[in-house]
Design a protein around this motif. Structure first.
Motif, PDB file in Angstrom:
ATOM      1  N   PHE A 281      -9.577   0.618  26.791  1.00  0.00           N
ATOM      2  CA  PHE A 281     -10.110   1.345  27.940  1.00  0.00           C
ATOM      3  C   PHE A 281      -9.016   1.995  28.773  1.00  0.00           C
TER       4      PHE A 281
ATOM      5  N   SER B  56      -9.074   5.839  29.533  1.00  0.00           N
ATOM      6  CA  SER B  56      -9.018   6.295  30.927  1.00  0.00           C
ATOM      7  C   SER B  56      -7.935   7.350  31.113  1.00  0.00           C
TER       8      SER B  56
ATOM      9  N   ALA C  39     -14.999  -4.700  29.851  1.00  0.00           N
ATOM     10  CA  ALA C  39     -13.849  -3.790  29.762  1.00  0.00           C
ATOM     11  C   ALA C  39     -12.593  -4.438  30.318  1.00  0.00           C
TER      12      ALA C  39
ATOM     13  N   PHE D 253     -13.082   0.461  33.904  1.00  0.00           N
ATOM     14  CA  PHE D 253     -14.384   1.013  33.551  1.00  0.00           C
ATOM     15  C   PHE D 253     -14.779   2.146  34.483  1.00  0.00           C
TER      16      PHE D 253
ATOM     17  N   LEU E  57     -12.902   5.452  34.029  1.00  0.00           N
ATOM     18  CA  LEU E  57     -13.475   6.211  32.914  1.00  0.00           C
ATOM     19  C   LEU E  57     -14.860   6.736  33.268  1.00  0.00           C
TER      20      LEU E  57
ATOM     21  N   ILE F 173     -20.769   5.468  27.568  1.00  0.00           N
ATOM     22  CA  ILE F 173     -19.654   4.570  27.858  1.00  0.00           C
ATOM     23  C   ILE F 173     -20.157   3.184  28.220  1.00  0.00           C
TER      24      ILE F 173
ATOM     25  N   THR G 282     -19.512   0.239  25.621  1.00  0.00           N
ATOM     26  CA  THR G 282     -18.607  -0.859  25.983  1.00  0.00           C
ATOM     27  C   THR G 282     -19.165  -2.190  25.530  1.00  0.00           C
TER      28      THR G 282
END
Length: 343
Positions: A13, A17, A277, A297, A300, A325, A329
């Motif tokens: 992640f 990101s 995440a 998280f 993102l 997403i 996840t």
């Protein structure tokens, strides 16, 4: 090599990101401001998931019921027309009472569904949402008489879908004011979330926390050691539900609007995704996972629609990235967890 497996998901992640920020082409001030608001609105929700995981019950998707308790508390004080400071205290009291009642009911049901707690909690969340919406769509204005008829729809039955909570937004705006990126706010909610994190940590180190960990590791052995397994599991759900109700009050207070029928929807999915995440699993979670996860998280989550729009030149497609997403996840974390369990 085994100890690094816990960092697979957070590392993944972190990379996403960074790539998302580069593709979105947004300023750091914008991201920091959005992260401040999302941390304030969602921080306690992630902390609410930790104790049930420790108790071996997996992700508690029924935290939506705790959020409903918070919404009912806020709706009642808005209906009563209380002054904001007093109203917020009364809303907290209402929320705590309701969440303890709801938490005991949920905990009792989940004790009947050992081994299938995550599915059961998800169904409970759906059922609770439908009952809640039925009460305030049909019951309010008929069976339940409001203090203030203005909160009802024009037909006189059912609460309006959106109520103004703007007076609560300024409760501590001028106390320890801070500016983070593009957002102006207060240090108070951050202090509250950190204190809640400390309280959750102290609970994990207490006798109750010891019992929760023991039950999560082996229910049969815990029973032989004299631990009341069902009561311990129920306690973890009650505490989780209570924290979720307080989290929803902070969410509404920061937002300044009460979305009566939809304000609690999907928070379970987003909270679970953020916690996973951060490196949590369906069997292990801690405070560190919560705080790491909320930043990874939601970073993102903030940049993904803009990144999708820039990459595909389609604004509508960018918005689909949010749901992709969140659910992606959980699926990705599930795959990693299953693989680690097999190993």
């Amino acid at each position: 090599m085994k100890k690094y497996k816990n960092y697979y998901v957070p590392s993944f992640f972190l990379i996403l990101s960074i790539l998302g920020i580069m593709a979105a082409k947004v300023s750091s001030n914008f991201i920091l401001g959005e992260l401040y608001n999302r941390f304030v609105r969602n921080g306690i929700f992630l902390l609410a998931l930790i104790l049930p995981i420790m108790a071996g019950m997996g992700i508690n998707f029924s935290i939506t019921i705790g959020a409903i308790a918070g919404q009912i508390g806020m709706l009642l004080v808005i209906d009563m027309g209380l002054e904001p400071k007093l109203g917020f205290v009364v809303a907290i009291i209402f929320s705590i009472i309701l969440s303890i009642i709801f938490g005991n009911i949920i905990g009792t049901i989940l004790n009947k569904a050992k081994g299938k707690e995550m599915i059961a909690s998800m169904v409970i969340g759906f059922l609770g949402t439908n009952l809640y919406q039925l009460i305030f769509m049909v019951g309010y204005g008929t069976v339940i008489k409001p203090f203030n008829p203005d909160i009802l729809l024009t037909r006189g039955i059912g609460v309006k879908s959106m109520l103004d909570a703007g007076n609560y937004r300024n409760l501590y705006r001028n106390i320890l004011p801070i500016k983070i990126g593009d957002a102006e706010g207060s240090l108070i909610p951050i202090i509250i979330i950190v204190l809640v994190g400390v309280i959750v940590y102290l609970i994990t180190k207490s006798k109750i926390g010891y019992h929760i960990k023991a039950v999560g590791e082996n229910m049969v052995l815990s029973e032989k050691l004299g631990i009341n397994v069902d009561r311990t599991r129920r306690t973890s759900i009650v505490l989780s539900t209570l924290l979720a109700s307080l989290a929803q009050l902070m969410y509404i207070q920061n937002l300044g609007v009460l979305n009566v029928y939809t304000g609690h929807l999907n928070l379970d999915i987003f909270s679970a995704a953020a916690l996973l995440a951060g490196g949590a699993t369906f069997r292990k979670a801690n405070i560190r996972n919560a705080f790491i996860g909320i930043f990874l998280f939601h970073t993102l989550f903030i940049v993904s629609p803009l990144a999708g729009q820039n990459i595909f030149k389609n604004p509508a497609l960018g918005e689909y990235f949010r749901s992709f997403i969140a659910y992606g996840t959980i699926v990705f974390a599930l795959m990693i967890n299953l693989k680690q369990t097999e190993n």
